[in-house]
Write a protein that holds these residues in place. Structure first.
Motif, PDB file in Angstrom:
ATOM      1  N   ASP A   1      34.076  28.369  39.817  1.00 60.83           N
ATOM      2  CA  ASP A   1      34.033  27.012  39.371  1.00 60.83           C
ATOM      3  C   ASP A   1      33.488  26.242  40.547  1.00 60.83           C
ATOM      4  OD1 ASP A   1      34.493  27.544  36.699  1.00 60.83           O
ATOM      5  OD2 ASP A   1      36.545  26.628  37.090  1.00 60.83           O
ATOM      6  N   ALA A   2      34.136  26.444  41.721  1.00 64.60           N
ATOM      7  CA  ALA A   2      33.508  25.738  43.096  1.00 64.60           C
ATOM      8  C   ALA A   2      32.362  26.189  43.613  1.00 64.60           C
ATOM      9  CB  ALA A   2      34.658  26.007  44.094  1.00 64.60           C
ATOM     10  N   GLY A   3      31.839  27.243  42.978  1.00 66.53           N
ATOM     11  CA  GLY A   3      30.525  27.999  43.380  1.00 66.53           C
ATOM     12  C   GLY A   3      30.477  28.439  44.693  1.00 66.53           C
ATOM     13  N   ILE A   4      31.662  29.001  45.271  1.00 73.48           N
ATOM     14  CA  ILE A   4      31.680  29.654  46.613  1.00 73.48           C
ATOM     15  C   ILE A   4      31.766  31.030  46.498  1.00 73.48           C
ATOM     16  CG2 ILE A   4      32.786  27.740  47.526  1.00 73.48           C
ATOM     17  CD1 ILE A   4      35.586  28.851  47.379  1.00 73.48           C
ATOM     18  N   PRO A   5      31.389  31.822  47.481  1.00 70.75           N
ATOM     19  CA  PRO A   5      31.312  33.392  47.399  1.00 70.75           C
ATOM     20  C   PRO A   5      32.915  33.899  47.567  1.00 70.75           C
ATOM     21  CG  PRO A   5      29.729  32.810  49.091  1.00 70.75           C
ATOM     22  CD  PRO A   5      30.570  31.378  48.734  1.00 70.75           C
ATOM     23  N   LYS A   6      33.114  34.962  46.934  1.00 69.85           N
ATOM     24  CA  LYS A   6      34.410  35.638  46.793  1.00 69.85           C
ATOM     25  C   LYS A   6      34.298  37.016  47.352  1.00 69.85           C
ATOM     26  CE  LYS A   6      33.127  34.874  42.544  1.00 69.85           C
ATOM     27  NZ  LYS A   6      32.272  33.904  42.704  1.00 69.85           N
ATOM     28  N   ALA A   7      35.711  37.413  48.020  1.00 71.02           N
ATOM     29  CA  ALA A   7      36.045  38.752  48.536  1.00 71.02           C
ATOM     30  C   ALA A   7      37.509  39.012  47.963  1.00 71.02           C
ATOM     31  CB  ALA A   7      35.834  38.845  49.840  1.00 71.02           C
ATOM     32  N   PHE A   8      37.714  40.439  47.994  1.00 68.37           N
ATOM     33  CA  PHE A   8      39.075  40.809  47.615  1.00 68.37           C
ATOM     34  C   PHE A   8      39.609  41.586  48.828  1.00 68.37           C
ATOM     35  CE2 PHE A   8      37.072  40.756  43.296  1.00 68.37           C
ATOM     36  CZ  PHE A   8      38.056  40.029  42.468  1.00 68.37           C
ATOM     37  N   PHE A   9      40.945  41.368  48.844  1.00 64.31           N
ATOM     38  CA  PHE A   9      41.604  41.893  50.021  1.00 64.31           C
ATOM     39  C   PHE A   9      42.890  42.876  49.246  1.00 64.31           C
ATOM     40  CE2 PHE A   9      45.374  42.443  52.899  1.00 64.31           C
ATOM     41  CZ  PHE A   9      44.557  43.300  54.050  1.00 64.31           C
ATOM     42  N   VAL A  10      42.852  43.997  48.879  1.00 62.83           N
ATOM     43  CA  VAL A  10      43.950  44.495  48.348  1.00 62.83           C
ATOM     44  C   VAL A  10      44.945  44.750  49.237  1.00 62.83           C
ATOM     45  CG1 VAL A  10      44.497  46.536  46.655  1.00 62.83           C
ATOM     46  CG2 VAL A  10      42.165  45.598  46.677  1.00 62.83           C
ATOM     47  N   ASN A  11      46.149  44.244  48.693  1.00 65.25           N
ATOM     48  CA  ASN A  11      47.270  44.310  49.923  1.00 65.25           C
ATOM     49  C   ASN A  11      48.374  45.385  49.632  1.00 65.25           C
ATOM     50  OD1 ASN A  11      48.824  43.213  52.087  1.00 65.25           O
ATOM     51  ND2 ASN A  11      49.781  41.603  50.883  1.00 65.25           N
ATOM     52  N   LYS A  12      49.434  45.397  50.562  1.00 68.61           N
ATOM     53  CA  LYS A  12      50.708  46.163  50.366  1.00 68.61           C
ATOM     54  C   LYS A  12      50.508  47.587  50.262  1.00 68.61           C
ATOM     55  CE  LYS A  12      52.914  42.248  47.966  1.00 68.61           C
ATOM     56  NZ  LYS A  12      53.630  41.573  47.005  1.00 68.61           N
ATOM     57  N   PHE A  13      49.445  47.985  51.172  1.00 63.02           N
ATOM     58  CA  PHE A  13      49.122  49.537  51.238  1.00 63.02           C
ATOM     59  C   PHE A  13      50.340  50.301  51.716  1.00 63.02           C
ATOM     60  CE2 PHE A  13      45.400  48.799  48.777  1.00 63.02           C
ATOM     61  CZ  PHE A  13      45.420  50.187  48.067  1.00 63.02           C
ATOM     62  N   ASP A  14      51.416  49.880  52.195  1.00 58.40           N
ATOM     63  CA  ASP A  14      52.424  50.125  52.991  1.00 58.40           C
ATOM     64  C   ASP A  14      53.657  50.804  51.596  1.00 58.40           C
ATOM     65  OD1 ASP A  14      52.992  47.679  52.538  1.00 58.40           O
ATOM     66  OD2 ASP A  14      54.652  47.230  54.039  1.00 58.40           O
ATOM     67  N   ASP A  15      53.428  50.054  50.313  1.00 54.63           N
ATOM     68  CA  ASP A  15      53.927  50.822  49.367  1.00 54.63           C
ATOM     69  C   ASP A  15      53.353  51.798  48.910  1.00 54.63           C
ATOM     70  OD1 ASP A  15      54.886  51.054  46.749  1.00 54.63           O
ATOM     71  OD2 ASP A  15      55.422  48.824  46.700  1.00 54.63           O
ATOM     72  N   PRO A  16      54.320  53.071  48.548  1.00 53.25           N
ATOM     73  CA  PRO A  16      53.840  54.455  48.525  1.00 53.25           C
ATOM     74  C   PRO A  16      53.263  54.348  46.863  1.00 53.25           C
ATOM     75  CG  PRO A  16      56.188  54.328  48.444  1.00 53.25           C
ATOM     76  CD  PRO A  16      55.685  53.246  49.133  1.00 53.25           C
ATOM     77  N   GLU A  17      53.531  53.211  46.229  1.00 56.72           N
ATOM     78  CA  GLU A  17      53.061  53.122  44.587  1.00 56.72           C
ATOM     79  C   GLU A  17      51.582  52.597  44.605  1.00 56.72           C
ATOM     80  OE1 GLU A  17      55.641  52.256  41.756  1.00 56.72           O
ATOM     81  OE2 GLU A  17      57.430  52.924  42.914  1.00 56.72           O
ATOM     82  N   CYS A  18      51.102  52.152  45.891  1.00 57.85           N
ATOM     83  CA  CYS A  18      49.679  51.202  45.418  1.00 57.85           C
ATOM     84  C   CYS A  18      48.504  52.462  45.404  1.00 57.85           C
ATOM     85  CB  CYS A  18      49.609  50.650  46.929  1.00 57.85           C
ATOM     86  SG  CYS A  18      50.598  49.278  47.229  1.00 57.85           S
ATOM     87  N   ARG A  19      47.584  52.221  44.497  1.00 60.63           N
ATOM     88  CA  ARG A  19      46.601  53.102  44.233  1.00 60.63           C
ATOM     89  C   ARG A  19      45.204  52.551  44.351  1.00 60.63           C
ATOM     90  NH1 ARG A  19      50.131  55.951  45.642  1.00 60.63           N
ATOM     91  NH2 ARG A  19      51.063  57.713  44.256  1.00 60.63           N
ATOM     92  N   PHE A  20      44.382  52.855  45.459  1.00 62.26           N
ATOM     93  CA  PHE A  20      43.082  51.902  45.814  1.00 62.26           C
ATOM     94  C   PHE A  20      42.125  52.295  44.360  1.00 62.26           C
ATOM     95  CE2 PHE A  20      38.941  51.485  47.145  1.00 62.26           C
ATOM     96  CZ  PHE A  20      38.870  50.216  47.604  1.00 62.26           C
ATOM     97  N   ASN A  21      42.193  53.464  44.259  1.00 64.30           N
ATOM     98  CA  ASN A  21      41.116  53.993  43.155  1.00 64.30           C
ATOM     99  C   ASN A  21      41.374  53.174  41.722  1.00 64.30           C
ATOM    100  OD1 ASN A  21      38.731  55.571  42.281  1.00 64.30           O
ATOM    101  ND2 ASN A  21      40.407  56.239  40.727  1.00 64.30           N
ATOM    102  N   ARG A  22      42.770  53.039  41.237  1.00 65.80           N
ATOM    103  CA  ARG A  22      43.095  52.366  40.072  1.00 65.80           C
ATOM    104  C   ARG A  22      42.641  50.938  40.279  1.00 65.80           C
ATOM    105  NH1 ARG A  22      47.447  49.574  38.910  1.00 65.80           N
ATOM    106  NH2 ARG A  22      48.609  50.220  40.748  1.00 65.80           N
TER     107      ARG A  22
END
Length: 688
Positions: free
Chosen positions: A124-145
């Motif tokens: 809505d603000a018309g600004i570019p976006k990026a994602f930072f997928v956080n908490k990869f010290d948690d063994p249950e994090c799965r990047f592919n999913r």
């Protein structure tokens, strides 16, 4: 410190679901860059950006906060916005002046409602976006999913810049796809560069192909190279990512663990190398709806106030962005809304609550000025008399209301004074001293928001309050015609008092009192007609059932009598009141309740649940309209007395995806069983 130039400045806002780790990302950025000498944590309440006592106590952000991060030769102004839905106004402020958004995602939970709302806010603000997928010290994090979820939800522009290296349930490090650099972390959090381990070639190639396909899509020249199998060089790729982010064809995905600073260095590098500066968009939105060109060479600065902080010690602090030109502390700017001239004598940058005074700020930079006399959030201040105002911030309306009562008698004035300061900084709050219900009513975006406001009132201004449900402003009316008589006769020596009226009462479509007269033969002299009307106007302020104001009443003065000596205006006012009190109870009086016009906006899948809930609230569904992107508009009419908890119910039923607008429409007769309880309640209050 020398002034940082526009081309060195990046303004980013951190958005995302509550508890995704936005403040931890900001803290890690400050720590890695040397902006702090220790790594604070949200749990311990010692981060730079969650500096408000409310944030330390609750363990989450309640306001947008700013900190500059100096990374290599780039100044990154980080705006950390709250993730909880009750603080949507803070997100509006952040995206208004950010030049890009980093949406932080919990690597274990994946896409949450706050992720979707963050994307929508940035879009809505018309600004570019990026994602930072956080908490990869948690063994249950799965990047592919998580990456697949992001790609499916937000489109093919979502592409990876780095991936984690996982051995079993343990993250060993991260691989930057653009140059295949590998970072391996030890127990202390330090990293070393290494070769890509055996077994990772296939997954690296798969994700790298996604990245370079997105890079190739930025220009025909790169597309030709890509399909010809010619290697796209590092510098070319970096520039393509920069252009792709600006134009929205690339939404990069990075990953890491902010509390251990994993991956944050790569995030900083990416922001510095590829995120846009303020002048990349060339124009800004004007208040008149027309674009305003960003003049890179202007010597006449203009600033936009995007946030106000009511500090009990410093006073009002106005946070601003330099929209054009260079601002110096020698200047006097004019507020384009009020015409007031404001001196820029002391300019500061903010790092959380820490203020650093500066002499000047370049176009695109963010700063603060204290104690401006006549300036509010969304105002534009400019040097040029011909400058145009920038578009203001559109804040959501608050519909969750609570009545507040001071715990200590006599604190009403302190409440009004304290809340006035809070309203200076929070444009999603409302405060009304309701003369009719004799209640102080505070409104916000939800129960948490109102609770925070009440806590701030106590901690900043020393006023403790109790909260309750607001009273409803009912009305009374009549359903049948009736003739009534009122006679006021009093003799007490000397001149007496005499007034006598006969009045015909009937229901009326007009909102208040409709007074007419049809007196013949001078039974009541004309000069007493206004007194009769005034007596009725005073009388209808209190209905005969429960004391609520009377509406929809037609009163016709048809007859009466007078005394040439003892009659007076006061006597006829009293007589009219007596006629009202005698007649209205015989005219089938009823209680009316306020009815609201409601528009609810929810995803298709929730419409059945919402309609069911509205039916339980005695609502009448008038229709549904498609609203785009799988959203439906439900149009209904519903009693306002049934809507005080609808904010929290809607949020719960739709996981925060729903919104609504409620406006007063009219009064309608209250059902009989409810009328009896309203009358009983009014009687109990009168007996106290």
């Amino acid at each position: 410190m020398d002034m940082v130039s526009t081309k060195q400045i990046r303004n980013i806002c951190l958005l995302g679901h509550g508890s995704a780790g936005k403040t931890s990302v900001a803290e890690a950025m400050l720590y890695i860059s040397g902006g702090t000498d220790r790594l604070g944590t949200v749990g311990e309440g010692n981060t730079v950006l969650d500096y408000d006592p409310e944030e330390a106590r609750r363990g989450y952000s309640v306001q947008a906060a700013v900190a500059p991060v100096m990374w290599k030769d780039t100044k990154i102004n980080v705006i950390d916005a709250p993730g909880y839905l009750g603080f949507a106004g803070e997100v509006k402020e952040a995206v208004r002046v950010a030049d890009s958004a980093v949406i932080v995602v919990d690597g274990k939970a994946g896409i949450e409602v706050g992720t979707e709302l963050a994307w929508d806010a940035a879009a809505d603000a018309g600004i570019p976006k990026a994602f930072f997928v956080n908490k990869f010290d948690d063994p249950e994090c799965r990047f592919n999913r998580v990456f697949t979820e992001l790609h499916d939800a937000f489109g093919a522009s979502v592409c990876p810049l780095m991936i984690p290296m996982v051995e079993g349930d343990k993250v060993e490090g991260f691989i930057k796809l653009i140059d295949k650099k590998t970072y391996v972390y030890d127990k202390e959090g330090s990293h070393t560069e290494a070769e890509i381990p055996a077994g990772y070639e296939e997954v690296v190639d798969r994700y790298r192909d996604m990245l370079f396909e997105a890079i190739a899509g930025v220009s025909d020249e790169l597309m030709e190279k890509y399909f010809a199998g010619i290697e796209i060089g590092y510098d070319e790729a970096i520039e393509a990512i920069h252009q792709g982010i600006i134009h929205g064809s690339i939404v990069p995905v990075l990953c890491g663990a902010a509390t251990k600073t994993w991956g944050v260095e790569t995030l900083l590098d990416t922001i510095a190398e590829s995120f846009p500066r303020h002048t990349a968009k060339e124009t800004e939105r004007g208040r008149d709806g027309e674009p305003i060109a960003i003049d890179r060479d202007s010597n006449e600065p203009a600033i936009f106030i995007f946030k106000t902080v009511a500090d009990p010690f410093v006073g009002k602090m106005s946070l601003f962005k330099v929209m054009t030109g260079t601002l110096t502390n020698q200047m006097t700017l004019r507020n384009l809304r009020t015409g007031t001239e404001e001196r820029m004598a002391r300019i500061y940058t903010l790092k959380g609550k820490k203020q650093t005074e500066v002499d000047r700020l370049a176009c695109g930079d963010i700063g603060m000025i204290a104690k401006l006399s006549d300036t509010e959030t969304s105002d534009t201040l400019a040097l040029s008399p011909n400058a145009r105002a920038y578009a203001g911030i559109s804040f959501p309306e608050p519909f969750y209301s609570r009545a507040i009562v001071p715990k200590a008698k006599g604190d009403e004035d302190k409440i009004a004074s304290g809340i006035a300061r809070l309203l200076e900084e929070d444009y999603t709050a409302r405060f009304v001293n309701d003369a009719e219900t004799k209640q102080l009513v505070l409104s916000g975006m939800g129960d948490i928001h109102v609770d925070v406001l009440v806590s701030k009132l106590k901690n900043r201004y020393g006023v403790s309050v109790d909260m309750s449900e607001p009273k409803i402003a009912y009305r009374e009316s009549i359903r049948r015609r009736i003739d009534a008589e009122g006679k006021h006769k009093k003799q007490s020596g000397g001149h007496g008092q005499y007034g006598h009226v006969k009045i015909h009462f009937a229901p009326s479509d007009e909102p208040g009192l409709h007074f007419t007269e049809s007196v013949v033969g001078g039974a009541v002299p004309k000069n007493f007609f206004p007194a009769v009307e005034k007596g009725l106007q005073d009388a209808i302020k209190h209905g005969m059932l429960a004391g609520y104001p009377m509406v929809g009443l037609k009163a016709t003065l048809v007859d009466g009598s007078y005394h040439p000596v003892d009659s007076s205006e006061m006597a006829f006012k009293t007589a009219a009141s007596l006629a009202y009190k005698a007649g209205i109870p015989q005219a089938s009086p009823v209680i009316l309740e306020p009815i609201g016009s409601l528009k609810v906006y929810v995803p298709d899948s929730y419409t059945g649940d919402i309609i069911g809930d509205l039916n339980k609230r005695r609502g009448r569904i008038l229709g549904m309209n498609p609203w785009g992107d799988g959203t439906q508009e439900i149009v209904a009419e519903v009693p306002i007395s049934e809507m005080y908890d609808f904010t929290t119910t809607l949020r719960s039923m739709t996981q925060g995806r729903g919104s609504f607008v409620l406006t007063f429409e009219r009064y309608e007769q209250l059902p009989g069983q409810l009328e009896a309880s309203v009358i009983a309640e009014a009687k109990a209050l009168a007996d106290e």
